[in-house]
Design a protein around this motif. Structure first.
Motif, PDB file in Angstrom:
ATOM      1  N   HIS A 177       0.634  -1.152  -0.002  1.00 41.43           N
ATOM      2  CA  HIS A 177      -0.157  -0.080  -0.098  1.00 41.43           C
ATOM      3  C   HIS A 177       0.898   1.401   0.166  1.00 41.43           C
ATOM      4  O   HIS A 177       1.996   1.119   0.033  1.00 41.43           O
ATOM      5  N   PHE A 178       0.330   2.320  -0.129  1.00 38.72           N
ATOM      6  CA  PHE A 178       0.953   3.730  -0.030  1.00 38.72           C
ATOM      7  C   PHE A 178       0.383   4.436   1.094  1.00 38.72           C
ATOM      8  O   PHE A 178       0.487   5.626   0.751  1.00 38.72           O
ATOM      9  N   GLY A 179       0.346   3.890   2.251  1.00 36.71           N
ATOM     10  CA  GLY A 179      -0.014   4.626   3.303  1.00 36.71           C
ATOM     11  C   GLY A 179      -1.530   4.572   3.910  1.00 36.71           C
ATOM     12  O   GLY A 179      -1.817   4.604   5.160  1.00 36.71           O
ATOM     13  N   ASN A 180      -2.301   4.321   2.927  1.00 34.19           N
ATOM     14  CA  ASN A 180      -3.894   4.365   3.387  1.00 34.19           C
ATOM     15  C   ASN A 180      -4.584   3.468   2.515  1.00 34.19           C
ATOM     16  O   ASN A 180      -5.205   3.907   1.419  1.00 34.19           O
ATOM     17  N   PRO A 181      -4.519   2.249   2.637  1.00 36.45           N
ATOM     18  CA  PRO A 181      -5.458   1.152   1.750  1.00 36.45           C
ATOM     19  C   PRO A 181      -6.701   1.532   1.660  1.00 36.45           C
ATOM     20  O   PRO A 181      -7.450   1.173   0.661  1.00 36.45           O
ATOM     21  N   SER A 182      -7.645   2.104   2.488  1.00 37.59           N
ATOM     22  CA  SER A 182      -8.901   2.484   2.525  1.00 37.59           C
ATOM     23  C   SER A 182      -9.286   3.611   1.425  1.00 37.59           C
ATOM     24  O   SER A 182     -10.033   3.495   0.795  1.00 37.59           O
ATOM     25  N   ARG A 183      -8.258   4.776   1.618  1.00 37.42           N
ATOM     26  CA  ARG A 183      -8.290   5.604   0.596  1.00 37.42           C
ATOM     27  C   ARG A 183      -8.006   5.202  -0.570  1.00 37.42           C
ATOM     28  O   ARG A 183      -8.395   5.646  -1.885  1.00 37.42           O
ATOM     29  N   GLU A 184      -7.120   4.344  -0.830  1.00 37.28           N
ATOM     30  CA  GLU A 184      -6.647   3.546  -2.057  1.00 37.28           C
ATOM     31  C   GLU A 184      -8.033   2.825  -2.987  1.00 37.28           C
ATOM     32  O   GLU A 184      -8.140   2.721  -4.115  1.00 37.28           O
ATOM     33  N   ILE A 185      -8.495   2.232  -2.192  1.00 39.25           N
ATOM     34  CA  ILE A 185      -9.711   1.474  -2.685  1.00 39.25           C
ATOM     35  C   ILE A 185     -10.726   2.573  -2.891  1.00 39.25           C
ATOM     36  O   ILE A 185     -11.409   2.260  -4.126  1.00 39.25           O
ATOM     37  N   GLU A 186     -10.831   3.410  -2.144  1.00 34.37           N
ATOM     38  CA  GLU A 186     -11.741   4.589  -2.579  1.00 34.37           C
ATOM     39  C   GLU A 186     -11.529   5.179  -3.868  1.00 34.37           C
ATOM     40  O   GLU A 186     -12.355   5.457  -4.643  1.00 34.37           O
TER      41      GLU A 186
END
Length: 382
Positions: A43-52
């Motif tokens: 990931h690049f620091g924030n998996p939840s933001r990345e799937i968003e």
């Protein structure tokens, strides 16, 4: 974010090489996970933001764990048509489709995307499958004028194939347009991918427009030496970096199986529910007799399905039970709260009679409900 799956957990002691992108970005070993024998960003620091970003705007992913087999020779299309489950000879030039490779008992030895180009054919698959598929395919070159070459690391005949990125999300077409890429106006045949040349950051690339499941998705095949500059160009155009955890969440949400995780050499094609990989009008191929026998019988004993999971998710695989009986397994899972989707989802097999009778299915810690179609997120393109 995805369930803690051994396939996407960093392993600091793992000696596998990083993908070209991970090496170019100088990402530390503890921030990488092994996929298909190479190491890619988790990931690049924030998996939840990345799937968003993948579901509601645009995310950019590392596909350096994919590899390519180049098929050349005058007999390549006729011969390959007899080796894979989907059509090759009637596949339009510049298009691709999804196929299985079977043994003589009809079991799945591997999967790939087949791209028919003028003068050659490209098989795109995970890097860990390439040695097995090459050995299998080479065994059946008898008197055929066919040559196979692993071009995953490039070479004089490879073109821009050394590594790949994926651009996914409703804003992906706008990102490509902002970078000067003109998408073909003619659509591909139903279910097919389109392959066309382009240029990004002054570098010639090959672009794949993949069939859409929930969101638009494009692949970019590029020289490894340009991975950093093309990645930076996508970020400057508005794409958000996304790692393997986000990619796995999208895959589970779309209901797409991964060979080696969800599917293996014990599975039959019709059990997988991936009918997009089968062409019943193309003529003979290895394993076809079993496929046709199952087709004429009209049923299989188990099916690959997507499930809504209600409860805690333990280590995978999860055994599925109905009453006192084991009826299947969950092999991939993700918990998602993004773009209007909230819940836990799994992929796996269950007994056909249990699914047909709609009997309750559970696992240790919760209940599993089969889904007919993937949950659809709200879309808010860039």
């Amino acid at each position: 974010m995805s369930n803690p799956d051994p396939a996407v957990i960093p392993s600091p002691t793992e000696q596998a090489a990083p993908t070209p992108l991970a090496a170019a970005l100088e990402i530390g070993a503890r921030e990488l996970a092994v996929r298909a024998g190479v190491r890619t960003p988790v990931h690049f620091g924030n998996p939840s933001r990345e799937i968003e970003s993948l579901l509601s705007s645009t995310g950019i992913l590392d596909l350096g764990w994919r590899g390519k087999i180049l098929v050349t020779g005058n007999d390549r299309e006729r011969w390959l048509n007899g080796m894979v489950t989907n059509a090759v000879q009637t596949l339009p030039h510049g298009e691709g489709n999804y196929s299985f490779l079977l043994n003589s008992q009809g079991r799945i030895l591997g999967d790939c995307n087949v791209y028919r180009r003028t003068g050659d054919v490209i098989l795109d698959t995970s890097r860990d499958q390439i040695p097995i598929l090459l050995s299998h395919l080479e065994h059946y070159i008898i008197m055929d004028e066919v040559e196979l070459q692993d071009v995953s690391e490039g070479g004089p005949d490879a073109g821009p194939l050394e590594t790949a990125l994926a651009l996914a999300g409703p804003g992906a077409p706008a990102i490509l347009a902002a970078l000067g890429v003109k998408l073909p106006s003619a659509p591909a045949a139903a279910g097919n991918a389109r392959l066309f040349p382009g240029a990004i950051a002054n570098t010639g690339v090959t672009i794949i427009e993949a069939p859409q499941v929930l969101v638009p998705r494009y692949e970019v095949w590029l020289p490894s030496a340009e991975a950093r500059s093309i990645w930076a160009a996508f970020l400057a155009a508005g794409a958000q970096p996304a790692g393997l955890l986000a990619a796995e969440s999208l895959r589970v949400l779309e209901g797409t199986p991964l060979y080696g995780v969800d599917l293996n050499e014990h599975d039959l094609p019709q059990e997988t529910n991936q009918l997009r990989a089968l062409n019943f009008n193309k003529g003979c191929y290895l394993g076809q007799e079993i496929v046709e026998r199952i087709r004429s019988r009209g049923k299989v004993h188990r099916q690959f399905r997507q499930f809504s999971l209600n409860g805690a998710i333990g280590p995978l695989p999860l055994e599925l039970r109905s009453g006192d009986h084991a009826v299947g397994r969950i092999t991939s899972a993700a918990s998602i709260a993004a773009a209007g989707v909230s819940g836990s989802f799994g992929l796996g097999f269950a007994r056909e009679e249990i699914l047909a009778r709609k009997e309750p299915i559970g696992y240790e810690g919760g209940a599993a409900t089969p889904l007919e179609t993937p949950p659809r997120p709200g879309t808010h393109p860039n």
